[in-house]
Design a protein around this motif. Structure first.
Motif, PDB file in Angstrom:
ATOM      1  N   ILE A  65       0.834  -1.205   0.000  1.00  0.00           N
ATOM      2  CA  ILE A  65       0.000   0.000   0.000  1.00  0.00           C
ATOM      3  C   ILE A  65       0.865   1.249   0.000  1.00  0.00           C
ATOM      4  CG2 ILE A  65      -1.704   1.312   1.329  1.00  0.00           C
ATOM      5  CD1 ILE A  65      -2.798  -1.438   2.285  1.00  0.00           C
ATOM      6  N   ARG A  66       1.912   1.253   0.827  1.00  0.00           N
ATOM      7  CA  ARG A  66       2.815   2.415   0.868  1.00  0.00           C
ATOM      8  C   ARG A  66       3.452   2.658  -0.495  1.00  0.00           C
ATOM      9  NH1 ARG A  66       4.248   0.508   6.117  1.00  0.00           N
ATOM     10  NH2 ARG A  66       5.961  -0.724   5.231  1.00  0.00           N
ATOM     11  N   GLN A  87     -10.546  11.300  -6.325  1.00  0.00           N
ATOM     12  CA  GLN A  87     -10.419  10.232  -7.309  1.00  0.00           C
ATOM     13  C   GLN A  87      -9.160   9.433  -7.026  1.00  0.00           C
ATOM     14  OE1 GLN A  87     -10.155  11.498 -11.431  1.00  0.00           O
ATOM     15  NE2 GLN A  87     -10.958   9.548 -12.173  1.00  0.00           N
ATOM     16  N   GLY A  88      -9.329   8.161  -6.757  1.00  0.00           N
ATOM     17  CA  GLY A  88      -8.176   7.330  -6.447  1.00  0.00           C
ATOM     18  C   GLY A  88      -8.589   5.990  -5.878  1.00  0.00           C
ATOM     19  N   ASP A  89      -7.603   5.234  -5.467  1.00  0.00           N
ATOM     20  CA  ASP A  89      -7.785   3.886  -4.923  1.00  0.00           C
ATOM     21  C   ASP A  89      -8.119   4.007  -3.440  1.00  0.00           C
ATOM     22  OD1 ASP A  89      -7.560   1.333  -3.909  1.00  0.00           O
ATOM     23  OD2 ASP A  89      -5.660   0.897  -4.901  1.00  0.00           O
ATOM     24  N   ILE A  90      -9.336   3.639  -3.077  1.00  0.00           N
ATOM     25  CA  ILE A  90      -9.806   3.827  -1.698  1.00  0.00           C
ATOM     26  C   ILE A  90      -8.979   3.027  -0.685  1.00  0.00           C
ATOM     27  CG2 ILE A  90     -11.506   1.955  -1.578  1.00  0.00           C
ATOM     28  CD1 ILE A  90     -13.453   4.049  -0.334  1.00  0.00           C
ATOM     29  N   THR A  91      -8.294   1.977  -1.140  1.00  0.00           N
ATOM     30  CA  THR A  91      -7.463   1.194  -0.214  1.00  0.00           C
ATOM     31  C   THR A  91      -6.185   1.925   0.163  1.00  0.00           C
ATOM     32  OG1 THR A  91      -6.272  -0.025  -1.937  1.00  0.00           O
ATOM     33  CG2 THR A  91      -8.360  -0.965  -1.168  1.00  0.00           C
ATOM     34  N   THR A  92      -5.916   3.061  -0.469  1.00  0.00           N
ATOM     35  CA  THR A  92      -4.722   3.853  -0.126  1.00  0.00           C
ATOM     36  C   THR A  92      -5.086   5.149   0.596  1.00  0.00           C
ATOM     37  OG1 THR A  92      -4.706   5.072  -2.236  1.00  0.00           O
ATOM     38  CG2 THR A  92      -3.529   2.965  -2.167  1.00  0.00           C
ATOM     39  N   LEU A  93      -6.325   5.282   1.040  1.00  0.00           N
ATOM     40  CA  LEU A  93      -6.775   6.518   1.685  1.00  0.00           C
ATOM     41  C   LEU A  93      -6.692   6.391   3.204  1.00  0.00           C
ATOM     42  CD1 LEU A  93      -8.027   9.344   1.355  1.00  0.00           C
ATOM     43  CD2 LEU A  93     -10.281   8.241   1.418  1.00  0.00           C
ATOM     44  N   CYS A 156      -4.862  -4.101   7.700  1.00  0.00           N
ATOM     45  CA  CYS A 156      -3.658  -3.557   7.047  1.00  0.00           C
ATOM     46  C   CYS A 156      -3.917  -2.273   6.266  1.00  0.00           C
ATOM     47  CB  CYS A 156      -3.043  -4.600   6.115  1.00  0.00           C
ATOM     48  SG  CYS A 156      -2.425  -6.053   6.979  1.00  0.00           S
ATOM     49  N   LEU A 157      -5.148  -1.908   6.087  1.00  0.00           N
ATOM     50  CA  LEU A 157      -5.463  -0.677   5.355  1.00  0.00           C
ATOM     51  C   LEU A 157      -5.089   0.542   6.186  1.00  0.00           C
ATOM     52  CD1 LEU A 157      -8.989  -1.707   4.020  1.00  0.00           C
ATOM     53  CD2 LEU A 157      -6.836  -1.676   2.737  1.00  0.00           C
ATOM     54  N   PRO A 158      -4.835   1.685   5.556  1.00  0.00           N
ATOM     55  CA  PRO A 158      -4.437   2.877   6.312  1.00  0.00           C
ATOM     56  C   PRO A 158      -5.581   3.579   7.031  1.00  0.00           C
ATOM     57  CG  PRO A 158      -4.398   3.329   3.951  1.00  0.00           C
ATOM     58  CD  PRO A 158      -4.648   1.862   4.101  1.00  0.00           C
ATOM     59  N   CYS A 159      -6.823   3.201   6.747  1.00  0.00           N
ATOM     60  CA  CYS A 159      -7.961   3.778   7.477  1.00  0.00           C
ATOM     61  C   CYS A 159      -8.140   3.052   8.811  1.00  0.00           C
ATOM     62  CB  CYS A 159      -9.237   3.680   6.634  1.00  0.00           C
ATOM     63  SG  CYS A 159      -9.621   1.992   6.102  1.00  0.00           S
ATOM     64  N   ARG A 160      -9.044   3.582   9.653  1.00  0.00           N
ATOM     65  CA  ARG A 160      -9.300   2.951  10.955  1.00  0.00           C
ATOM     66  C   ARG A 160     -10.346   1.841  10.862  1.00  0.00           C
ATOM     67  NH1 ARG A 160     -11.479   7.272  14.737  1.00  0.00           N
ATOM     68  NH2 ARG A 160     -11.591   5.509  16.167  1.00  0.00           N
TER      69      ARG A 160
END
Length: 257
Positions: A65-66, A87-93, A156-160
């Motif tokens: 992801i990083r 606009q982008g990949d929600i798994t990187t937000l 592992c996603l950057p969101c909570r």
């Protein structure tokens, strides 16, 4: 263990777990290995994994992801109503909660390397997400109703958090029932996020992909429901409308202008 070695380790462990050591050959190229690894994640049933596997998996997925670039929600520019388009990949937000357009089993997409958001979220969150979803559904005892929402950890996603909602499936033009069900998805997700003290939430374009809800009408329902909720509850929660396609960016741009 290097990043490449971690990928091979995870592939071998899941092949062994399936009892298919002699049947599946690991390709030599990194991109083909990544496709195989994702496919193995996708078809793996909800079950516990050894601690070493989870440790390697977590480090591997977070680095993946990083490497694709993380966007921090604090860098996004909200309008006066506390809404924006991204606009982008929600798994990187990186934000408090992202919304997953789930199916009624709520276990993620089992189709190897499928392009839906459900597949992407479960892939990059890691195997523990499916296991948590299975526990929720086992306790519930029935399929998830259209328009409801469930919250899980993001692993592992950057969101909570990940908030899972099942949107209406449309055959032809949506009727009043489908429009209300889609509106209910947005309300239920907002209510769930607020109960968990989320400062912000990122919505994908619920039901517009595999469920065939017309993009423009779905966007109007999304924006109107969020505006109505914020006005009625006086909530300060920030809402990010995450889009992938250019057409959705244009539609939301018109609606929020």
């Amino acid at each position: 263990m290097t990043h490449d070695e971690a990928r091979i380790y995870l592939i071998r462990e899941m092949i062994h777990e399936r009892g298919e050591d002699e049947k599946i050959e690991i390709p030599a190229g990194a991109e083909e290995q990544k496709k195989l690894l994702r496919a193995l994640f996708n078809v793996r049933p909800p079950m516990r994994a050894p601690e070493r596997f989870l440790s390697v998996q977590n480090e591997y997925l977070r680095e993946e992801i990083r490497s694709r670039g993380i966007t921090d929600s604090d860098s996004l520019c909200m309008n006066d109503d506390g809404m924006c388009i991204w606009q982008g990949d929600i798994t990187t937000l990186r934000c408090d909660a992202i919304v997953n357009a789930a199916n009624s089993q709520l276990l993620g997409c089992f189709y190897p390397n499928h392009g839906c958001i459900d597949n992407a979220i479960h892939t990059f969150a890691g195997v523990e997400l499916r296991l948590e979803c299975e526990r929720i559904m086992s306790k519930q005892g029935h399929e998830e109703a259209v328009g409801d929402a469930k919250i899980t950890s993001a692993y592992c996603l950057p969101c909570r958090y990940v908030i899972h909602t099942v949107g209406p499936m449309v055959f032809g033009a949506p009727g009043a029932r489908e429009r209300e069900q889609l509106s209910s998805c947005y309300r239920a997700c907002l209510e769930t996020a607020v109960r968990h003290s989320c400062k912000n939430i990122a919505f994908c374009c619920i039901s517009t992909g595999e469920f065939h809800f017309p993009n423009r009408e779905a966007a109007k329902i999304a924006v109107n429901t969020v505006v109505e909720y914020k006005e009625r509850t006086k909530s300060k929660i920030e809402v990010i409308f995450n889009v992938w396609k250019d057409i959705d960016r244009e539609i939301y741009g018109e609606l929020l202008r």
